[in-house]
Write a protein that holds these residues in place. Sequence first.
Motif, PDB file in Angstrom:
ATOM      1  N   THR A 141      -3.035   0.396  -4.406  1.00 51.02           N
ATOM      2  CA  THR A 141      -2.871  -0.779  -3.233  1.00 51.02           C
ATOM      3  C   THR A 141      -3.044  -1.991  -4.250  1.00 51.02           C
TER       4      THR A 141
ATOM      5  N   ARG B 297       2.018  10.602 -10.978  1.00 49.01           N
ATOM      6  CA  ARG B 297       0.359  11.310 -10.358  1.00 49.01           C
ATOM      7  C   ARG B 297       0.114   9.370 -11.065  1.00 49.01           C
TER       8      ARG B 297
ATOM      9  N   GLY C 122       4.753  10.590   2.411  1.00 46.13           N
ATOM     10  CA  GLY C 122       3.502   9.415   2.275  1.00 46.13           C
ATOM     11  C   GLY C 122       4.513   8.662   3.218  1.00 46.13           C
TER      12      GLY C 122
ATOM     13  N   GLU D 266       0.781   5.649   0.110  1.00 42.61           N
ATOM     14  CA  GLU D 266      -0.290   6.660   0.781  1.00 42.61           C
ATOM     15  C   GLU D 266       0.231   7.856   0.093  1.00 42.61           C
ATOM     16  N   GLY D 267       0.124   8.892  -0.354  1.00 40.93           N
ATOM     17  CA  GLY D 267       0.661  10.207  -0.401  1.00 40.93           C
ATOM     18  C   GLY D 267       1.963   9.916  -0.899  1.00 40.93           C
TER      19      GLY D 267
ATOM     20  N   ASP E 182      -1.156   7.524  -4.689  1.00 36.77           N
ATOM     21  CA  ASP E 182      -1.627   6.736  -3.715  1.00 36.77           C
ATOM     22  C   ASP E 182      -2.224   4.410  -4.642  1.00 36.77           C
TER      23      ASP E 182
ATOM     24  N   TYR F  15      -2.224  -0.004 -12.891  1.00 39.73           N
ATOM     25  CA  TYR F  15      -2.463   1.812 -13.007  1.00 39.73           C
ATOM     26  C   TYR F  15      -1.613   2.589 -14.060  1.00 39.73           C
TER      27      TYR F  15
ATOM     28  N   ARG G 189       0.758  -1.120   0.374  1.00 41.27           N
ATOM     29  CA  ARG G 189       0.208  -0.130  -0.091  1.00 41.27           C
ATOM     30  C   ARG G 189       0.897   1.307   0.240  1.00 41.27           C
TER      31      ARG G 189
END
Length: 273
Positions: free
Chosen positions: A31, A223, A64, A13-14, A29, A217, A11
Motif C-alpha cells: 500500500t 514476496r 490479485g 493485493e495478492g 500486498d 518494503y 494498493r
Amino acid sequence: MAPENPDPLVRLEGVRFAYGENEILKGVDLTVRRGQVIAIMGGSGCGKTTLLRLIGGQIMVDAGRVELAGRNLAEISRAELYDMRRRMGMLFQFGALFTDMSVFDNVAFPLREHTDLSPELVRDLVLMKLNAVGLRGAERLMPAELSGGMARRVALARAVALDPMLIMYDEPFAGLDPISLGVIGQLIRRLNDALGATSIMVTHDVHESLEIVDYIYFVSEGRIVAQGTPDQIRESQDPFVHQFVCAEADGPVPFHYPAGSLDEHFFGKELRT
C-alpha cells in the motif's frame, strides 16, 4: 513529510506474476498512501522493477489486483489507462534521456506530446522545472555534455513536467558520486512535497533512502519479507533486514549457490557438462 494516515493511492493485493514459467511475484500486498515517498528494496532479480511495470499498467497481473486511485487497472479501458499514465512520471535507471535532443527538448517532450500548450507556455514551464532541479541555464546543452548527476536531474525535471500524481523511480541513485546522490535524494523528497505527489522508489541505496522516505518494503523471492518506517528498519532485528542494511555477505540470502557437499563435488563422480 507525508501526513500519518492519508488515503491509499496505490494498493496491491495478492499480486502474482510470472514471465512464462518463471514466477516473479508470489502474492504481494503493498500500500502506498497519498503524499508518501516509499522505497522498494531487495536483491537483483527479486521483482522490484516488475512491481513498477505493474503499477504503470505496462503489464497485467496473473492473479490479485493492482489499484491506482481506487481503480483496478485490469478492469479499465485502454483510453482510461492512457489517461492515468499521463498522470504518472517515471525516472528510468541512468536517466534515459533522448540523446539527440537538447536538455530543453527532453524536458519539453511530455508537454508537447500530451498537451496543447503554446510554445511560450511550454518554454516557461520547462525553465521552471529546470530551475527546480538547479539546471536553469543548461537548457541548450546536449546529453553528451552532461555529468551523470546533471543527466539524472534533467531526467527528474522531465519526469515531473506534467505535475504527476505518482512519480516512479527505478534505481535513481545508480552510478552517482556521493554529492550527486545526496542532491538527487533531497530533490526527490522536496519535489514530491512541493507537487503534492506520491513517489515509489526502487533502490539498493539503504542509507540515502532512510533519510528521505516514509516507508520501506523489502522484497525477496517474490514476496514482501519485511516492511516499516525508517526508524523501525533501523531498529529491526529481522535477519533479512539486518543483512541488507549492513551489507553482510551471508545470511537469509546465502553467499553460496545451492550445491551438494564439498566431499561429493571433489571426491564423488566427475561432473558432466
